[in-house]
Scaffold this motif. Structure first.
Motif, PDB file in Angstrom:
ATOM      1  N   UNK A  39      20.883  19.221  31.959  1.00  0.00           N
ATOM      2  CA  UNK A  39      20.517  18.069  31.147  1.00  0.00           C
ATOM      3  C   UNK A  39      19.534  17.124  31.795  1.00  0.00           C
ATOM      4  N   UNK A  40      19.098  17.429  33.004  1.00  0.00           N
ATOM      5  CA  UNK A  40      18.173  16.537  33.692  1.00  0.00           C
ATOM      6  C   UNK A  40      16.747  17.064  33.637  1.00  0.00           C
ATOM      7  N   UNK A  41      15.820  16.142  33.694  1.00  0.00           N
ATOM      8  CA  UNK A  41      14.403  16.457  33.772  1.00  0.00           C
ATOM      9  C   UNK A  41      14.006  16.327  35.238  1.00  0.00           C
ATOM     10  N   UNK A  42      13.144  17.220  35.705  1.00  0.00           N
ATOM     11  CA  UNK A  42      12.753  17.155  37.103  1.00  0.00           C
ATOM     12  C   UNK A  42      11.350  17.699  37.310  1.00  0.00           C
ATOM     13  N   UNK A  43      10.771  17.296  38.378  1.00  0.00           N
ATOM     14  CA  UNK A  43       9.521  17.818  38.900  1.00  0.00           C
ATOM     15  C   UNK A  43       9.327  17.161  40.261  1.00  0.00           C
ATOM     16  N   UNK A  44       8.302  17.527  40.952  1.00  0.00           N
ATOM     17  CA  UNK A  44       7.921  16.788  42.147  1.00  0.00           C
ATOM     18  C   UNK A  44       7.116  15.606  41.634  1.00  0.00           C
ATOM     19  N   UNK A  45       7.777  14.477  41.433  1.00  0.00           N
ATOM     20  CA  UNK A  45       7.186  13.358  40.702  1.00  0.00           C
ATOM     21  C   UNK A  45       5.884  12.856  41.316  1.00  0.00           C
ATOM     22  N   UNK A  46       5.836  12.689  42.630  1.00  0.00           N
ATOM     23  CA  UNK A  46       4.597  12.191  43.246  1.00  0.00           C
ATOM     24  C   UNK A  46       3.466  13.199  43.063  1.00  0.00           C
ATOM     25  N   UNK A  47       3.785  14.482  43.076  1.00  0.00           N
ATOM     26  CA  UNK A  47       2.775  15.516  42.873  1.00  0.00           C
ATOM     27  C   UNK A  47       2.315  15.554  41.419  1.00  0.00           C
ATOM     28  N   UNK A  48       3.274  15.532  40.495  1.00  0.00           N
ATOM     29  CA  UNK A  48       2.953  15.602  39.072  1.00  0.00           C
ATOM     30  C   UNK A  48       2.156  14.377  38.619  1.00  0.00           C
ATOM     31  N   UNK A  49       2.637  13.200  38.960  1.00  0.00           N
ATOM     32  CA  UNK A  49       1.991  11.972  38.499  1.00  0.00           C
ATOM     33  C   UNK A  49       0.693  11.673  39.254  1.00  0.00           C
ATOM     34  N   UNK A  50       0.668  11.945  40.546  1.00  0.00           N
ATOM     35  CA  UNK A  50      -0.510  11.640  41.354  1.00  0.00           C
ATOM     36  C   UNK A  50      -1.468  12.801  41.525  1.00  0.00           C
ATOM     37  N   UNK A  51      -1.096  13.980  40.994  1.00  0.00           N
ATOM     38  CA  UNK A  51      -1.926  15.194  41.109  1.00  0.00           C
ATOM     39  C   UNK A  51      -2.297  15.459  42.568  1.00  0.00           C
ATOM     40  N   UNK A  52      -1.282  15.396  43.413  1.00  0.00           N
ATOM     41  CA  UNK A  52      -1.460  15.629  44.845  1.00  0.00           C
ATOM     42  C   UNK A  52      -0.447  16.689  45.302  1.00  0.00           C
TER      43      UNK A  52
END
Length: 196
Positions: A83-96
């Motif tokens: 039920x959770x959403x996930x990603x490598x947030x700094x990578x996804x949002x910052x494209x790094x």
């Protein structure tokens, strides 16, 4: 790397979205048309450190651990459950490049959406944008509180906070993972568990 399957509206677990924010049938159909199902066996990598993550994942079943390595030792950042959403947030949002790895802690099934598909859904289906915002608000609030409160609490208080607010972590994550998240030794967590 991982097995990708076709999604049908019948197999789409709508509950993973409805737990975050209720979505219209048309939005679910749009997700169905764009999402990929990923099945991971235990210990298989979902995201590698150093890669740029361009996907959001919705965890249908199992658990995923995020961690980084330093001097040959792994440090768990968090464990995600159904039920959770996930990603490598700094990578996804910052494209790094991602600073951490994500791997299956248990056999896992996830829905995956590429960045372009997320952008399309946000612009064409306002309820999907609300879903993302609801999840961001909850996550930012929880992690902000935990990051600011945790250093001022004893290990026992941190453990109790997690037990009360995120019981699945205590029930399903390893002692080593919990210790790493709190920032103490495995032995300390074992002693705390005996007290609680």
């Amino acid at each position: 790397m991982y097995a990708i399957g076709v999604i049908s509206i019948q197999s789409l677990d709508m509950q993973i979205f409805q737990n975050i924010y209720p979505l219209e049938a048309s939005t679910l159909k749009a997700i169905e048309a764009r999402a990929e199902r990923i099945c991971l066996k235990k210990d298989k990598l979902l995201i590698r450190a150093g890669s740029i993550c361009d996907r959001l994942f919705f965890l249908e079943s199992g658990s995923i651990k995020s961690f980084h390595s330093e001097n040959g030792k792994h440090y768990t950042s968090w464990v995600y459950f159904e039920g959770e959403m996930l990603t490598s947030w700094h990578s996804y949002l910052g494209r790094m490049p991602s600073m951490e790895c994500f791997k299956a802690n248990e056999e896992a099934s996830l829905l995956s959406l590429h960045r372009e598909d997320v952008d399309f859904l946000k612009h064409q289906h306002i309820d999907f944008l609300y879903l993302l915002n609801s999840y961001y608000e909850f996550s930012i609030g929880f992690y902000d509180y935990f990051a600011k409160k945790s250093p001022n609490l004893s290990t026992l208080e941190n453990y109790r906070f997690i037990l009360e607010n995120y019981p699945q972590l205590v029930q399903r994550a390893s002692t080593s993972d919990i210790a790493s998240i709190i920032g103490v030794s495995r032995e300390t967590i074992s002693r705390i568990r005996a007290q609680v």
